[in-house]
Design a protein around this motif. Structure first.
Motif, PDB file in Angstrom:
ATOM      1  N   PRO A 102       0.824  -1.403  -0.017  1.00  0.00           N
ATOM      2  CA  PRO A 102      -0.007  -0.015   0.010  1.00  0.00           C
ATOM      3  C   PRO A 102       0.887   1.336   0.207  1.00  0.00           C
ATOM      4  N   GLY A 103       2.183   1.160  -0.009  1.00  0.00           N
ATOM      5  CA  GLY A 103       2.780   2.405   0.155  1.00  0.00           C
ATOM      6  C   GLY A 103       4.403   1.918   0.056  1.00  0.00           C
ATOM      7  N   THR A 104       5.098   2.879   0.757  1.00  0.00           N
ATOM      8  CA  THR A 104       6.677   2.417   0.775  1.00  0.00           C
ATOM      9  C   THR A 104       7.150   2.034   2.027  1.00  0.00           C
ATOM     10  N   PHE A 105       7.802   0.993   1.914  1.00  0.00           N
ATOM     11  CA  PHE A 105       8.312   0.125   3.139  1.00  0.00           C
ATOM     12  C   PHE A 105       9.851   0.174   3.123  1.00  0.00           C
ATOM     13  N   ASP A 106      10.338   0.764   4.122  1.00  0.00           N
ATOM     14  CA  ASP A 106      11.906   0.829   3.970  1.00  0.00           C
ATOM     15  C   ASP A 106      12.382   0.483   5.448  1.00  0.00           C
ATOM     16  N   MET A 107      13.077  -0.830   5.303  1.00  0.00           N
ATOM     17  CA  MET A 107      13.805  -1.272   6.441  1.00  0.00           C
ATOM     18  C   MET A 107      15.442  -0.758   6.209  1.00  0.00           C
ATOM     19  N   MET A 108      15.807  -0.033   7.223  1.00  0.00           N
ATOM     20  CA  MET A 108      17.321   0.481   7.083  1.00  0.00           C
ATOM     21  C   MET A 108      18.114  -0.331   8.198  1.00  0.00           C
ATOM     22  N   MET A 109      19.218  -0.931   8.092  1.00  0.00           N
ATOM     23  CA  MET A 109      19.897  -1.374   9.174  1.00  0.00           C
ATOM     24  C   MET A 109      20.913  -0.499   9.636  1.00  0.00           C
ATOM     25  N   ARG A 110      20.839  -0.241  11.065  1.00  0.00           N
ATOM     26  CA  ARG A 110      21.681   0.574  11.821  1.00  0.00           C
ATOM     27  C   ARG A 110      21.721   2.090  11.262  1.00  0.00           C
ATOM     28  N   PRO A 111      20.586   2.792  11.134  1.00  0.00           N
ATOM     29  CA  PRO A 111      20.589   3.862  10.527  1.00  0.00           C
ATOM     30  C   PRO A 111      21.228   5.000  11.786  1.00  0.00           C
ATOM     31  N   GLY A 112      22.310   5.590  11.133  1.00  0.00           N
ATOM     32  CA  GLY A 112      23.143   6.259  11.916  1.00  0.00           C
ATOM     33  C   GLY A 112      23.450   7.610  11.466  1.00  0.00           C
ATOM     34  N   SER A 113      23.304   7.717  10.035  1.00  0.00           N
ATOM     35  CA  SER A 113      23.502   8.987   9.329  1.00  0.00           C
ATOM     36  C   SER A 113      23.036   9.143   8.136  1.00  0.00           C
ATOM     37  N   PRO A 114      22.678  10.313   7.434  1.00  0.00           N
ATOM     38  CA  PRO A 114      21.891  10.355   6.163  1.00  0.00           C
ATOM     39  C   PRO A 114      22.873   9.588   4.990  1.00  0.00           C
ATOM     40  N   THR A 115      22.288   9.076   3.963  1.00  0.00           N
ATOM     41  CA  THR A 115      23.048   8.512   2.961  1.00  0.00           C
ATOM     42  C   THR A 115      22.478   9.122   1.602  1.00  0.00           C
ATOM     43  N   THR A 116      23.440   8.948   0.674  1.00  0.00           N
ATOM     44  CA  THR A 116      23.129   9.653  -0.708  1.00  0.00           C
ATOM     45  C   THR A 116      22.304   8.452  -1.679  1.00  0.00           C
ATOM     46  N   PHE A 117      21.999   7.043  -1.016  1.00  0.00           N
ATOM     47  CA  PHE A 117      21.331   6.330  -1.905  1.00  0.00           C
ATOM     48  C   PHE A 117      19.890   6.085  -1.832  1.00  0.00           C
ATOM     49  N   SER A 118      19.512   6.836  -0.318  1.00  0.00           N
ATOM     50  CA  SER A 118      18.143   6.450   0.142  1.00  0.00           C
ATOM     51  C   SER A 118      17.377   7.642   0.526  1.00  0.00           C
ATOM     52  N   ASN A 119      16.130   7.554   0.333  1.00  0.00           N
ATOM     53  CA  ASN A 119      15.219   8.585   0.994  1.00  0.00           C
ATOM     54  C   ASN A 119      14.733   8.189   2.270  1.00  0.00           C
ATOM     55  N   PHE A 120      15.377   7.406   3.036  1.00  0.00           N
ATOM     56  CA  PHE A 120      14.697   6.873   4.184  1.00  0.00           C
ATOM     57  C   PHE A 120      14.582   7.816   5.469  1.00  0.00           C
ATOM     58  N   ASP A 121      15.619   8.884   5.436  1.00  0.00           N
ATOM     59  CA  ASP A 121      15.711  10.061   6.406  1.00  0.00           C
ATOM     60  C   ASP A 121      14.356  10.896   6.074  1.00  0.00           C
ATOM     61  N   HIS A 122      13.765  10.835   4.995  1.00  0.00           N
ATOM     62  CA  HIS A 122      12.632  11.659   4.539  1.00  0.00           C
ATOM     63  C   HIS A 122      11.287  11.287   4.704  1.00  0.00           C
ATOM     64  N   LEU A 123      11.209   9.697   5.192  1.00  0.00           N
ATOM     65  CA  LEU A 123      10.031   9.048   5.604  1.00  0.00           C
ATOM     66  C   LEU A 123       9.774   9.467   6.741  1.00  0.00           C
ATOM     67  N   GLU A 124       8.240   9.745   6.928  1.00  0.00           N
ATOM     68  CA  GLU A 124       8.074  10.522   8.281  1.00  0.00           C
ATOM     69  C   GLU A 124       7.461   9.445   9.270  1.00  0.00           C
ATOM     70  N   HIS A 125       7.026   8.200   9.096  1.00  0.00           N
ATOM     71  CA  HIS A 125       6.362   7.515   9.824  1.00  0.00           C
ATOM     72  C   HIS A 125       7.357   6.204  10.203  1.00  0.00           C
ATOM     73  N   THR A 126       7.459   6.118  11.559  1.00  0.00           N
ATOM     74  CA  THR A 126       8.231   4.845  12.027  1.00  0.00           C
ATOM     75  C   THR A 126       7.276   3.562  11.893  1.00  0.00           C
ATOM     76  N   LEU A 127       7.614   2.337  11.812  1.00  0.00           N
ATOM     77  CA  LEU A 127       6.714   1.349  11.977  1.00  0.00           C
ATOM     78  C   LEU A 127       7.091   0.253  12.929  1.00  0.00           C
ATOM     79  N   PRO A 128       6.177  -0.205  13.805  1.00  0.00           N
ATOM     80  CA  PRO A 128       6.238  -1.153  14.576  1.00  0.00           C
ATOM     81  C   PRO A 128       6.934  -2.319  14.259  1.00  0.00           C
ATOM     82  N   LYS A 129       7.768  -3.283  14.505  1.00  0.00           N
ATOM     83  CA  LYS A 129       8.540  -4.060  13.853  1.00  0.00           C
ATOM     84  C   LYS A 129       8.168  -5.592  14.544  1.00  0.00           C
ATOM     85  N   VAL A 130       8.197  -6.424  13.691  1.00  0.00           N
ATOM     86  CA  VAL A 130       7.801  -7.668  14.335  1.00  0.00           C
ATOM     87  C   VAL A 130       9.293  -8.409  14.764  1.00  0.00           C
TER      88      VAL A 130
END
Length: 229
Positions: A102-130
Motif C-alpha cells: 500500500p505504500g513505501t516500506f523501508d527497512m534500514m540497518m543501523r541508521p546512524g547518518s544520512p545516505t546518498t542512496f536512500s530517502n529513508f530520512d525523509h520518510l515520516e512514519h516509523t513502523l512497529p517491527k515484528v
C-alpha cells in the motif's frame, strides 16, 4: 647562479610538476575507465542485456535490463558525505516490477547518518517491527496507519544476517536491496581525502544472489495478496 639561470631552473621545475600532475590525471582516468568496463562486464554476466543508463550523477553508475523475465536495475554509488567516518561504495539491486503493497516500506540497518542512496530520512512514519526482523533494523513508511506483510518480509530477509546488506526498500514499483561493497582505504582518505576502494570489483554471483532475493520477496508478497483476495 645568475638571475637568468635561476628563472630558467624555476620554470623547468614548474613545467615538470605540471607534466607530472597531467600524467597522474591521465592514469586516474584510465583506471576509472578500466574499472567501469570491469563493472559492466560483471553486470552483463548476470544481466546479459544490461545497458548503461547513467544520468551523469557523480559517483553513480546505473545499468538496466531483464533478469529471469523481470525488469531489473543495478547501481553502484560512491557515498562521500562529509559526516561519514569513511566513504563507502554501495551496490543497489532492484527488481522493477509491480508489488502489492500500500505504500513505501523501508527497512534500514543501523541508521546512524544520512545516505546518498536512500530517502529513508525523509520518510515520516516509523513502523512497529515484528520480532522476526533483524534487531538492528528500523522500519519507516510514507503513509500513516498502513500495514505491510512483515511476516512474509521477515521470512525472506535472511540475507540481512550477513551484515553487509544495508537497506530493503519495497514500493508498489519494485523491491530494492542495497549492499555494502567496500569502505575507502583509511590511510589514503585520512591523508589525501581520496575515496580509494582498492581492487574492489562487482561479483556477478553476488548480483545474482541479490536479484534472486528481491525477486523471491516480490513474488511472495504478491502471492499473499492474491490469497487474501
Amino acid at each position: 647562479m645568475s638571475e637568468l639561470t635561476s628563472v630558467l631552473l624555476s620554470g623547468a621545475i614548474a613545467l615538470a610538476v605540471i607534466l607530472h600532475l597531467a600524467w597522474l590525471v591521465r592514469v586516474s582516468r584510465n583506471k576509472a575507465r578500466m574499472a567501469l568496463a570491469a563493472d559492466a562486464a560483471s553486470i552483463r554476466a548476470a544481466i546479459p542485456d544490461a545497458t548503461d543508463v547513467s544520468d551523469g550523477t557523480a559517483g553513480v553508475a546505473v545499468w538496466a535490463g531483464s533478469w529471469n523475465g523481470e525488469r531489473a536495475q543495478v547501481r553502484t554509488i560512491v557515498d562521500t558525505l562529509a559526516i561519514r567516518k569513511l566513504p563507502a561504495r554501495w551496490l543497489s539491486v532492484t527488481i522493477t516490477e509491480p508489488v502489492a503493497v500500500p505504500g513505501t516500506f523501508d527497512m534500514m540497518m543501523r541508521p546512524g547518518s544520512p545516505t546518498t542512496f536512500s530517502n529513508f530520512d525523509h520518510l515520516e512514519h516509523t513502523l512497529p517491527k515484528v520480532t522476526a526482523l533483524p534487531a538492528e533494523a528500523v522500519l519507516r513508511t510514507d503513509r500513516r496507519g498502513v500495514a505491510f506483510p512483515q511476516d512474509v518480509i521477515a521470512a525472506h530477509a535472511g540475507i540481512f544476517a550477513e551484515g553487509r546488506a544495508k537497506e530493503l526498500l519495497i514500493t508498489p514499483k519494485g523491491v530494492r536491496i542495497v549492499w555494502l561493497l567496500a569502505q575507502a582505504d583509511r590511510a589514503r582518505y585520512g591523508v589525501f581525502r581520496q575515496a580509494a576502494f582498492g581492487d574492489t570489483r562487482l561479483d556477478p554471483e553476488l548480483i545474482e544472489v541479490l536479484l534472486a532475493a528481491a525477486s523471491s520477496l516480490r513474488h511472495a508478497i504478491n502471492q499473499r495478496e492474491r490469497q487474501a483476495a
